[in-house]
Design a protein around this motif. Structure first.
Motif, PDB file in Angstrom:
ATOM      1  N   PHE A  50      27.659   5.601  12.182  1.00  0.00           N
ATOM      2  CA  PHE A  50      28.189   5.157  10.888  1.00  0.00           C
ATOM      3  C   PHE A  50      27.150   4.389  10.086  1.00  0.00           C
ATOM      4  O   PHE A  50      27.206   4.344   8.860  1.00  0.00           O
ATOM      5  N   GLY A  51      26.196   3.778  10.794  1.00  0.00           N
ATOM      6  CA  GLY A  51      25.189   2.991  10.102  1.00  0.00           C
ATOM      7  C   GLY A  51      24.098   2.532  11.043  1.00  0.00           C
ATOM      8  O   GLY A  51      24.123   2.835  12.245  1.00  0.00           O
ATOM      9  N   THR A  52      23.148   1.805  10.511  1.00  0.00           N
ATOM     10  CA  THR A  52      22.012   1.293  11.275  1.00  0.00           C
ATOM     11  C   THR A  52      21.648  -0.089  10.760  1.00  0.00           C
ATOM     12  O   THR A  52      21.651  -0.326   9.553  1.00  0.00           O
ATOM     13  N   ILE A  53      21.336  -0.981  11.693  1.00  0.00           N
ATOM     14  CA  ILE A  53      20.834  -2.306  11.339  1.00  0.00           C
ATOM     15  C   ILE A  53      19.350  -2.363  11.691  1.00  0.00           C
ATOM     16  O   ILE A  53      18.961  -2.019  12.811  1.00  0.00           O
ATOM     17  N   LEU A  54      18.541  -2.789  10.747  1.00  0.00           N
ATOM     18  CA  LEU A  54      17.141  -3.099  11.022  1.00  0.00           C
ATOM     19  C   LEU A  54      17.026  -4.605  11.214  1.00  0.00           C
ATOM     20  O   LEU A  54      17.441  -5.380  10.344  1.00  0.00           O
ATOM     21  N   PHE A  55      16.495  -5.014  12.353  1.00  0.00           N
ATOM     22  CA  PHE A  55      16.252  -6.433  12.621  1.00  0.00           C
ATOM     23  C   PHE A  55      14.776  -6.737  12.391  1.00  0.00           C
ATOM     24  O   PHE A  55      13.914  -6.042  12.939  1.00  0.00           O
ATOM     25  N   LEU A  56      14.509  -7.782  11.619  1.00  0.00           N
ATOM     26  CA  LEU A  56      13.136  -8.130  11.268  1.00  0.00           C
ATOM     27  C   LEU A  56      12.925  -9.639  11.392  1.00  0.00           C
ATOM     28  O   LEU A  56      13.873 -10.421  11.336  1.00  0.00           O
ATOM     29  N   THR A  57      11.652 -10.022  11.531  1.00  0.00           N
ATOM     30  CA  THR A  57      11.276 -11.431  11.566  1.00  0.00           C
ATOM     31  C   THR A  57      10.496 -11.781  10.301  1.00  0.00           C
ATOM     32  O   THR A  57       9.585 -11.051   9.907  1.00  0.00           O
ATOM     33  N   GLU A  58      10.858 -12.892   9.690  1.00  0.00           N
ATOM     34  CA  GLU A  58      10.175 -13.363   8.492  1.00  0.00           C
ATOM     35  C   GLU A  58       8.923 -14.128   8.933  1.00  0.00           C
ATOM     36  O   GLU A  58       8.983 -15.301   9.290  1.00  0.00           O
ATOM     37  N   THR A  59       7.784 -13.454   8.934  1.00  0.00           N
ATOM     38  CA  THR A  59       6.573 -14.011   9.534  1.00  0.00           C
ATOM     39  C   THR A  59       5.948 -15.125   8.702  1.00  0.00           C
ATOM     40  O   THR A  59       5.267 -16.006   9.253  1.00  0.00           O
ATOM     41  N   ASP A  60       6.172 -15.142   7.379  1.00  0.00           N
ATOM     42  CA  ASP A  60       5.633 -16.238   6.568  1.00  0.00           C
ATOM     43  C   ASP A  60       6.212 -17.572   7.024  1.00  0.00           C
ATOM     44  O   ASP A  60       5.501 -18.587   7.058  1.00  0.00           O
ATOM     45  N   THR A  61       7.492 -17.573   7.359  1.00  0.00           N
ATOM     46  CA  THR A  61       8.136 -18.790   7.851  1.00  0.00           C
ATOM     47  C   THR A  61       7.531 -19.226   9.180  1.00  0.00           C
ATOM     48  O   THR A  61       7.275 -20.412   9.400  1.00  0.00           O
ATOM     49  N   VAL A  62       7.282 -18.270  10.062  1.00  0.00           N
ATOM     50  CA  VAL A  62       6.658 -18.572  11.345  1.00  0.00           C
ATOM     51  C   VAL A  62       5.294 -19.214  11.133  1.00  0.00           C
ATOM     52  O   VAL A  62       4.964 -20.258  11.732  1.00  0.00           O
ATOM     53  N   HIS A  63       4.485 -18.643  10.273  1.00  0.00           N
ATOM     54  CA  HIS A  63       3.137 -19.160  10.031  1.00  0.00           C
ATOM     55  C   HIS A  63       3.172 -20.536   9.358  1.00  0.00           C
ATOM     56  O   HIS A  63       2.328 -21.403   9.646  1.00  0.00           O
ATOM     57  N   GLU A  64       4.135 -20.746   8.481  1.00  0.00           N
ATOM     58  CA  GLU A  64       4.262 -22.053   7.831  1.00  0.00           C
ATOM     59  C   GLU A  64       4.624 -23.135   8.849  1.00  0.00           C
ATOM     60  O   GLU A  64       4.094 -24.258   8.796  1.00  0.00           O
ATOM     61  N   LEU A  65       5.511 -22.807   9.783  1.00  0.00           N
ATOM     62  CA  LEU A  65       5.871 -23.761  10.830  1.00  0.00           C
ATOM     63  C   LEU A  65       4.682 -24.054  11.744  1.00  0.00           C
ATOM     64  O   LEU A  65       4.517 -25.187  12.212  1.00  0.00           O
ATOM     65  N   GLU A  66       3.868 -23.045  11.991  1.00  0.00           N
ATOM     66  CA  GLU A  66       2.656 -23.254  12.793  1.00  0.00           C
ATOM     67  C   GLU A  66       1.731 -24.274  12.140  1.00  0.00           C
ATOM     68  O   GLU A  66       1.104 -25.098  12.820  1.00  0.00           O
ATOM     69  N   LYS A  67       1.655 -24.247  10.810  1.00  0.00           N
ATOM     70  CA  LYS A  67       0.813 -25.197  10.075  1.00  0.00           C
ATOM     71  C   LYS A  67       1.442 -26.587  10.045  1.00  0.00           C
ATOM     72  O   LYS A  67       0.749 -27.604  10.178  1.00  0.00           O
ATOM     73  N   GLN A  68       2.764 -26.638   9.870  1.00  0.00           N
ATOM     74  CA  GLN A  68       3.455 -27.918   9.758  1.00  0.00           C
ATOM     75  C   GLN A  68       3.499 -28.678  11.080  1.00  0.00           C
ATOM     76  O   GLN A  68       3.462 -29.913  11.091  1.00  0.00           O
ATOM     77  N   PHE A  69       3.593 -27.942  12.168  1.00  0.00           N
ATOM     78  CA  PHE A  69       3.747 -28.566  13.486  1.00  0.00           C
ATOM     79  C   PHE A  69       2.694 -28.012  14.441  1.00  0.00           C
ATOM     80  O   PHE A  69       3.000 -27.210  15.336  1.00  0.00           O
ATOM     81  N   PRO A  70       1.432 -28.396  14.262  1.00  0.00           N
ATOM     82  CA  PRO A  70       0.350 -27.809  15.057  1.00  0.00           C
ATOM     83  C   PRO A  70       0.501 -28.015  16.556  1.00  0.00           C
ATOM     84  O   PRO A  70       0.010 -27.195  17.334  1.00  0.00           O
TER      85      PRO A  70
END
Length: 200
Positions: A94-114
């Motif tokens: 009946f349908g399909t779900i694509l699951f994705l990760t928002e990588t900009d958010t991941v990289h921003e957190l890496e910078k904020q919390f080294p």
């Protein structure tokens, strides 16, 4: 101890025989899916999970893309014929779900919390895994069958182009869903003693 939740998680199975015979509207299913995603936890409440819910010809397009990509890498005709059958079972849903990760958010957190930088990508994977489980179980509760597929990164570029997705949304999995046309088979479990330890 009785648990309605555990009964639902046992009901959630990989269903490969899918059909399009659902009485739910696309809008109802979409609301069910996004509610499950919104209520799933992520580290630092980062909300890194993204989802694209596709119906009809848009859902079919996902599996057309998968089939075209696999045709380039599966050179044996007999093997590809089996692959086509498998893909057809997903397309029949009946349908399909694509699951994705928002990588900009991941990289921003890496910078904020080294101090935790090495963990954020792993935590995003944990978040999307929990989300997939939640969505899958919510669908199962409504007698909607589903399975989780991973044709990424083979199809990433074509999927992004076909559905005009942001570059920062990294495809992690595809979930075809629909009416249950045949039940899942028996599920084997490893012995509890091999997996668990009780310490009092």
């Amino acid at each position: 101890m009785e648990s309605a939740f555990n009964q639902l998680t046992a009901q959630r199975r990989s269903i490969y025989a899918l059909g399009d015979q659902l009485t739910n509207s696309p809008e109802e299913i979409y609301d069910l899916i996004i509610t499950a995603i919104k209520n799933s936890p992520t580290a630092f409440n980062s909300q890194t999970v993204r989802a694209v819910v596709l119906f009809g010809k848009s859902s079919d397009k996902v599996w057309d893309i998968v089939e075209a990509a696999l045709k380039e890498v599966v050179k044996d005709p007999q093997a590809f014929a089996k692959t086509q059958q498998k893909i057809a079972s997903f397309r029949a849903g009946f349908g399909t779900i694509l699951f994705l990760t928002e990588t900009d958010t991941v990289h921003e957190l890496e910078k904020q919390f080294p101090a935790y930088a090495d963990n954020f990508a792993d935590w995003a994977e944990q978040g999307i895994g929990g989300t997939q489980q939640a969505v899958w179980t919510a669908l199962a509760e409504q007698q909607i069958g589903a399975s989780l597929q991973h044709y990424n990164p083979l199809i990433d570029d074509a999927i992004h182009q076909a559905f005009d997705l942001p570059d920062s949304w990294q495809l992690r999995a595809e979930m075809p869903f629909g009416s249950i046309e045949a039940s899942a088979g028996n599920k084997d479990f490893l012995n509890d003693g091999e997996k668990f330890k009780l310490i009092k």
